[in-house]
Scaffold this motif. Structure first.
Motif, short mmCIF file in Angstrom:
data_model
loop_
_atom_site.label_atom_id
_atom_site.label_comp_id
_atom_site.label_asym_id
_atom_site.label_seq_id
_atom_site.Cartn_x
_atom_site.Cartn_y
_atom_site.Cartn_z
N PRO A 172 0.82 -1.22 0.00
CA PRO A 172 0.00 0.00 0.00
C PRO A 172 0.85 1.26 0.00
CG PRO A 172 -0.84 -1.56 1.62
CD PRO A 172 0.44 -2.11 1.09
N THR A 173 1.96 1.22 0.72
CA THR A 173 2.84 2.39 0.74
C THR A 173 3.46 2.62 -0.63
OG1 THR A 173 3.32 1.88 3.05
CG2 THR A 173 4.79 3.42 1.95
N ALA A 174 3.89 1.54 -1.27
CA ALA A 174 4.49 1.67 -2.60
C ALA A 174 3.47 2.21 -3.60
CB ALA A 174 5.03 0.32 -3.07
N VAL A 175 2.24 1.73 -3.52
CA VAL A 175 1.19 2.22 -4.43
C VAL A 175 0.93 3.70 -4.17
CG1 VAL A 175 -1.27 2.01 -4.96
CG2 VAL A 175 0.14 -0.03 -4.76
N LEU A 176 0.89 4.09 -2.92
CA LEU A 176 0.65 5.49 -2.57
C LEU A 176 1.78 6.38 -3.09
CD1 LEU A 176 -1.09 7.57 -1.04
CD2 LEU A 176 0.32 7.09 0.95
N VAL A 177 3.01 5.97 -2.84
CA VAL A 177 4.16 6.78 -3.30
C VAL A 177 4.19 6.84 -4.83
CG1 VAL A 177 6.68 6.83 -3.38
CG2 VAL A 177 5.51 6.40 -1.22
N THR A 178 3.91 5.72 -5.49
CA THR A 178 3.88 5.71 -6.96
C THR A 178 2.78 6.63 -7.49
OG1 THR A 178 4.68 3.44 -6.92
CG2 THR A 178 3.70 4.21 -8.97
N GLY A 179 1.63 6.57 -6.86
CA GLY A 179 0.53 7.46 -7.27
C GLY A 179 0.89 8.92 -7.09
N LEU A 180 1.53 9.24 -5.98
CA LEU A 180 1.96 10.63 -5.76
C LEU A 180 2.99 11.05 -6.80
CD1 LEU A 180 2.21 10.80 -1.88
CD2 LEU A 180 0.57 11.97 -3.33
N ALA A 181 3.93 10.17 -7.13
CA ALA A 181 4.95 10.50 -8.13
C ALA A 181 4.32 10.71 -9.50
CB ALA A 181 6.01 9.39 -8.20
N ILE A 182 3.38 9.85 -9.88
CA ILE A 182 2.71 10.00 -11.17
C ILE A 182 1.90 11.29 -11.19
CG2 ILE A 182 0.89 9.01 -12.63
CD1 ILE A 182 1.99 6.26 -11.86
N GLY A 183 1.24 11.57 -10.07
CA GLY A 183 0.47 12.82 -10.00
C GLY A 183 1.35 14.04 -10.11
N ALA A 184 2.52 14.02 -9.43
CA ALA A 184 3.44 15.16 -9.51
C ALA A 184 3.98 15.32 -10.94
CB ALA A 184 4.59 14.96 -8.53
N ALA A 185 4.33 14.18 -11.59
CA ALA A 185 4.83 14.25 -12.96
C ALA A 185 3.74 14.78 -13.89
CB ALA A 185 5.30 12.87 -13.42
N GLY A 186 2.52 14.32 -13.71
CA GLY A 186 1.42 14.81 -14.53
C GLY A 186 1.19 16.29 -14.34
N PHE A 187 1.29 16.76 -13.10
CA PHE A 187 1.12 18.20 -12.84
C PHE A 187 2.23 18.99 -13.53
CE2 PHE A 187 1.80 21.97 -10.16
CZ PHE A 187 0.54 22.55 -10.30
N MET A 188 3.47 18.47 -13.46
CA MET A 188 4.58 19.18 -14.12
C MET A 188 4.36 19.22 -15.64
SD MET A 188 7.90 18.01 -11.83
CE MET A 188 8.60 17.26 -13.22
N PHE A 189 3.95 18.10 -16.24
CA PHE A 189 3.67 18.09 -17.68
C PHE A 189 2.55 19.05 -18.03
CE2 PHE A 189 5.51 13.62 -17.75
CZ PHE A 189 6.69 14.03 -18.34
N TYR A 190 1.53 19.08 -17.19
CA TYR A 190 0.41 20.00 -17.44
C TYR A 190 0.88 21.45 -17.42
CZ TYR A 190 -3.73 22.75 -16.41
OH TYR A 190 -4.70 23.71 -16.42
N ARG A 191 1.67 21.78 -16.41
CA ARG A 191 2.18 23.16 -16.33
C ARG A 191 3.05 23.50 -17.53
NH1 ARG A 191 0.30 26.97 -13.15
NH2 ARG A 191 2.37 27.79 -12.93
N ARG A 192 3.92 22.57 -17.93
CA ARG A 192 4.80 22.82 -19.06
C ARG A 192 3.98 22.96 -20.34
NH1 ARG A 192 8.96 18.41 -20.55
NH2 ARG A 192 7.14 17.64 -21.65
N ASN A 193 3.01 22.09 -20.54
CA ASN A 193 2.16 22.18 -21.73
C ASN A 193 1.34 23.46 -21.71
OD1 ASN A 193 3.10 19.83 -22.81
ND2 ASN A 193 1.44 18.57 -21.99
N ALA A 194 0.90 23.88 -20.53
CA ALA A 194 0.13 25.12 -20.44
C ALA A 194 1.00 26.30 -20.83
CB ALA A 194 -0.43 25.30 -19.03
#
Length: 161
Positions: free
Chosen positions: A98-120
């Motif tokens: 569960p911890t690994a899934v949570l950390v992975t989800g947070l990392a994917i979310g952070a990467a997605g936010f960075m891509f969104y900001r860059r694309n914006a």
């Protein structure tokens, strides 16, 4: 009174002839003599038993409360510790997944936010470039229109002069 009542009765005493019979007769006589003393002993014993019960009841109650308050928790904890020591070692459920899934989800979310900001940012820069390109295109188009009308407009301008 009648004369028949005055007659003396004969008391017949049977003398046992066997040793067992004599012992039985002796025990009966002794029992008859001891009956009043046995009754007194019985009453005295009953009084003493009641006195002992009156003395023992509060002490037993106090002992019960002590066992309940002091001894029982100690015995309970001792038995619980023994049960823990005796029981086989259970594998604890792993919390890594569960911890690994949570950390992975947070990392994917952070990467997605960075891509969104860059694309914006790229989109806004692209839109600025498009707007400037559109204004430049409109300006170039008007210049071309003027240039294309320039040679055709010259003869008209000369004739009007």
């Amino acid at each position: 009174m009648s004369l028949t009542l005055r007659r003396r009765r004969r008391v017949v005493i049977e003398v046992p002839t066997t040793w067992q019979g004599r012992m039985k007769a002796q025990a009966m006589k002794t029992g008859a003599r001891m009956a009043p003393m046995a009754d007194q002993a019985k009453l005295a014993a009953n009084r003493r038993v009641d006195d002992a019960r009156m003395w023992a009841a509060p002490r037993l109650k106090k002992a019960a409360h002590r066992v309940e308050d002091q001894l029982a928790p100690a015995v309970s904890s001792m038995l619980n510790d023994a049960a823990i020591r005796v029981s086989p070692v259970r594998r604890q459920q792993s919390r890594r997944w569960p911890t690994a899934v949570l950390v992975t989800g947070l990392a994917i979310g952070a990467a997605g936010f960075m891509f969104y900001r860059r694309n914006a940012q790229q989109w806004t820069e692209h839109m600025k470039d498009s707007a400037s390109d559109a204004s430049r295109w409109a300006h170039e188009r008007s210049d071309r229109a003027v240039q294309s009308t320039g040679p055709a407009g010259a003869p008209v301008a000369e004739t009007t002069d």
